[in-house]
Scaffold this motif. Structure first.
Motif, mmCIF file in Angstrom:
data_model
loop_
_atom_site.group_PDB
_atom_site.id
_atom_site.type_symbol
_atom_site.label_atom_id
_atom_site.label_comp_id
_atom_site.label_asym_id
_atom_site.label_seq_id
_atom_site.Cartn_x
_atom_site.Cartn_y
_atom_site.Cartn_z
ATOM 1 N N VAL A 172 0.854 -1.187 0.000
ATOM 2 C CA VAL A 172 0.000 0.000 0.000
ATOM 3 C C VAL A 172 0.889 1.236 0.000
ATOM 4 C CG1 VAL A 172 -1.898 1.201 1.123
ATOM 5 C CG2 VAL A 172 -1.714 -1.296 1.306
ATOM 6 N N PRO B 83 -1.572 2.735 -4.990
ATOM 7 C CA PRO B 83 -2.459 3.664 -4.275
ATOM 8 C C PRO B 83 -3.680 2.921 -3.745
ATOM 9 C CG PRO B 83 -2.605 3.983 -6.652
ATOM 10 C CD PRO B 83 -1.475 3.028 -6.423
ATOM 11 N N GLY B 84 -4.259 3.440 -2.676
ATOM 12 C CA GLY B 84 -5.359 2.768 -2.003
ATOM 13 C C GLY B 84 -6.432 2.194 -2.912
ATOM 14 N N PRO B 85 -6.998 2.993 -3.851
ATOM 15 C CA PRO B 85 -8.078 2.464 -4.690
ATOM 16 C C PRO B 85 -7.666 1.303 -5.593
ATOM 17 C CG PRO B 85 -8.053 4.862 -4.738
ATOM 18 C CD PRO B 85 -6.800 4.428 -4.056
ATOM 19 N N ALA B 86 -6.375 1.182 -5.885
ATOM 20 C CA ALA B 86 -5.921 0.125 -6.792
ATOM 21 C C ALA B 86 -5.602 -1.171 -6.072
ATOM 22 C CB ALA B 86 -4.688 0.598 -7.562
ATOM 23 N N SER C 1 -10.191 -8.632 4.067
ATOM 24 C CA SER C 1 -10.155 -7.216 4.433
ATOM 25 C C SER C 1 -9.261 -6.971 5.640
ATOM 26 C CB SER C 1 -11.573 -6.708 4.708
ATOM 27 O OG SER C 1 -12.204 -7.480 5.717
ATOM 28 N N LEU D 111 -7.424 -3.082 -3.920
ATOM 29 C CA LEU D 111 -8.465 -4.107 -3.899
ATOM 30 C C LEU D 111 -8.550 -4.894 -5.203
ATOM 31 C CD1 LEU D 111 -10.658 -5.422 -2.215
ATOM 32 C CD2 LEU D 111 -12.267 -3.691 -3.053
ATOM 33 N N PRO D 112 -8.568 -4.260 -6.393
ATOM 34 C CA PRO D 112 -8.628 -5.056 -7.627
ATOM 35 C C PRO D 112 -7.437 -5.997 -7.794
ATOM 36 C CG PRO D 112 -9.172 -2.766 -8.080
ATOM 37 C CD PRO D 112 -8.672 -2.816 -6.674
ATOM 38 N N HIS E 227 -1.447 -2.621 5.888
ATOM 39 C CA HIS E 227 -1.375 -1.173 6.076
ATOM 40 C C HIS E 227 -0.561 -0.826 7.324
ATOM 41 C CE1 HIS E 227 -4.610 -0.471 3.137
ATOM 42 N NE2 HIS E 227 -4.418 0.822 3.285
#
Length: 354
Positions: A201, A257-260, A278, A262-263, A285
């Motif tokens: 992350v 980056p955070g949004p990337a 999760s 999860l995928p 993190h």
């Protein structure tokens, strides 16, 4: 007085099977019963020696008959699953939570049971930016785990405490393991660090405290043999930063980056390379560090491997070869450092009048 008839759950997996093998090699123990829904592999079954394998599902009330008929006085619950198998997350939760409920109900009904040892996890503390530097056994999580294995562990410990109130005559030892690692065990971190490119992350560098799988076996064995009731954090001394661990394994970090995140982790999960839940993402993190004073001073156990030694043994034992030559990485780091020094020097040099 030591145990006479010991029942170990989860013997088709590493911890349960090898613990049963250690206990079966102890002549002071009369009988060792190993329970699981699947038979251990041929090599593990051979190692288990005189262990009596019982194919049984701890989610079924029939486990009570196994305990009663064999006269079990000590139960070691090592069957808690940390990552999904063929049945997926729902099956794991059912085995973890419902299985523990049925097992404890069976122990409650048997007057011969006088000791229960439960393998738990430090994931019950959660992971957040508001965590203390180290967790002691009395501390509550700042953010209660809401899903996955961590939530299972919180529920399991709740059932264990309830069992203790109903059967105060039974010694209960709960061992909260830090993240397991080692050359012989299959766990989330061993799969994670075996990836050639390791997703991280961006902007975070988690503190990792690790427990060698052999130390996990040793502390379970000691908990079975001696009377040490209570809750104990179990982890190796010291910490490793996630970035340090990646370099020591010769892997390549992939800061996202955070949004990337999860995928990418969903891709690894669908490919069955690493199961990222999760709570495991939160762990990557922020990390988690335990205070193990009670383990050393009250339980009387000091792990043989430090966090760094456990990680290095995993790297050597798995034969992980660097994806990038370490000398190339060091040369690049030295070059970058020299460039920064030059840039800093030029930025602070006084102007010269012409």
């Amino acid at each position: 007085m030591g145990p006479n008839v010991v029942l170990v759950t989860g013997v088709s997996r590493f911890l349960g099977g090898h613990l049963a093998a250690r206990l079966a090699a102890n002549p002071a123990i009369g009988r060792v019963l190993g329970v699981d829904t699947a038979q251990p592999g041929r090599d593990l079954l051979r190692r288990m020696g005189r262990t009596e394998f019982v194919r049984a599902d701890i989610r079924n009330p029939q486990i009570g008959k196994v305990i009663a008929n064999a006269g079990v006085d000590t139960v070691v619950h090592a069957a808690v699953n940390t990552h999904p198998g063929p049945g997926g997350r729902a099956a794991v939760k059912e085995m973890n939570v419902i299985g523990t409920m049925q097992l404890l109900a069976a122990c409650q009904q048997s007057p011969q049971v006088r000791k229960v040892v439960v393998r738990s996890t430090c994931a019950v503390y959660g992971s957040s930016s508001r965590d203390p530097a180290v967790f002691t056994e009395e501390m509550e999580p700042r953010d209660l785990p809401s899903s996955g294995y961590a939530k299972d562990a919180v529920e399991i410990e709740g059932y264990v405490r309830g069992f203790g109130r109903r059967r105060p005559d039974v010694d209960i030892t709960t061992l909260r393991f830090s993240s397991l690692i080692g050359p012989r065990i299959d766990a989330m971190l061993t799969r994670y660090f075996a990836l050639p490119v390791v997703p991280t992350v961006l902007g975070f560098d988690a503190r990792l405290q690790l427990l060698h799988s052999e130390d996990a076996l040793a502390v379970l064995e000691r908990a079975t043999l001696v009377e040490r009731p209570g809750v104990f954090n179990v982890g190796g001394a010291g910490v490793l930063m996630l970035s340090q661990a990646i370099r020591r394994a010769g892997r390549i970090a992939l800061p996202l980056p955070g949004p990337a995140v999860l995928p990418v982790t969903q891709f690894f999960r669908s490919a069955r390379l690493v199961d990222f839940s999760s709570e495991q993402l939160r762990y990557l993190h922020f990390g988690r560090v335990l205070d193990t004073t009670r383990l050393r001073e009250q339980f009387g156990f000091t792990p043989r491997w430090t966090t760094q030694q456990a990680f290095d043994d995993f790297v050597r034992g798995r034969g992980l070869r660097p994806v990038v030559d370490p000398e190339t990485v060091l040369a690049a780091e030295r070059g970058a450092g020299d460039l920064l020094v030059k840039l800093r020097g030029s930025a602070t040099a006084p102007d010269v009048e012409s």
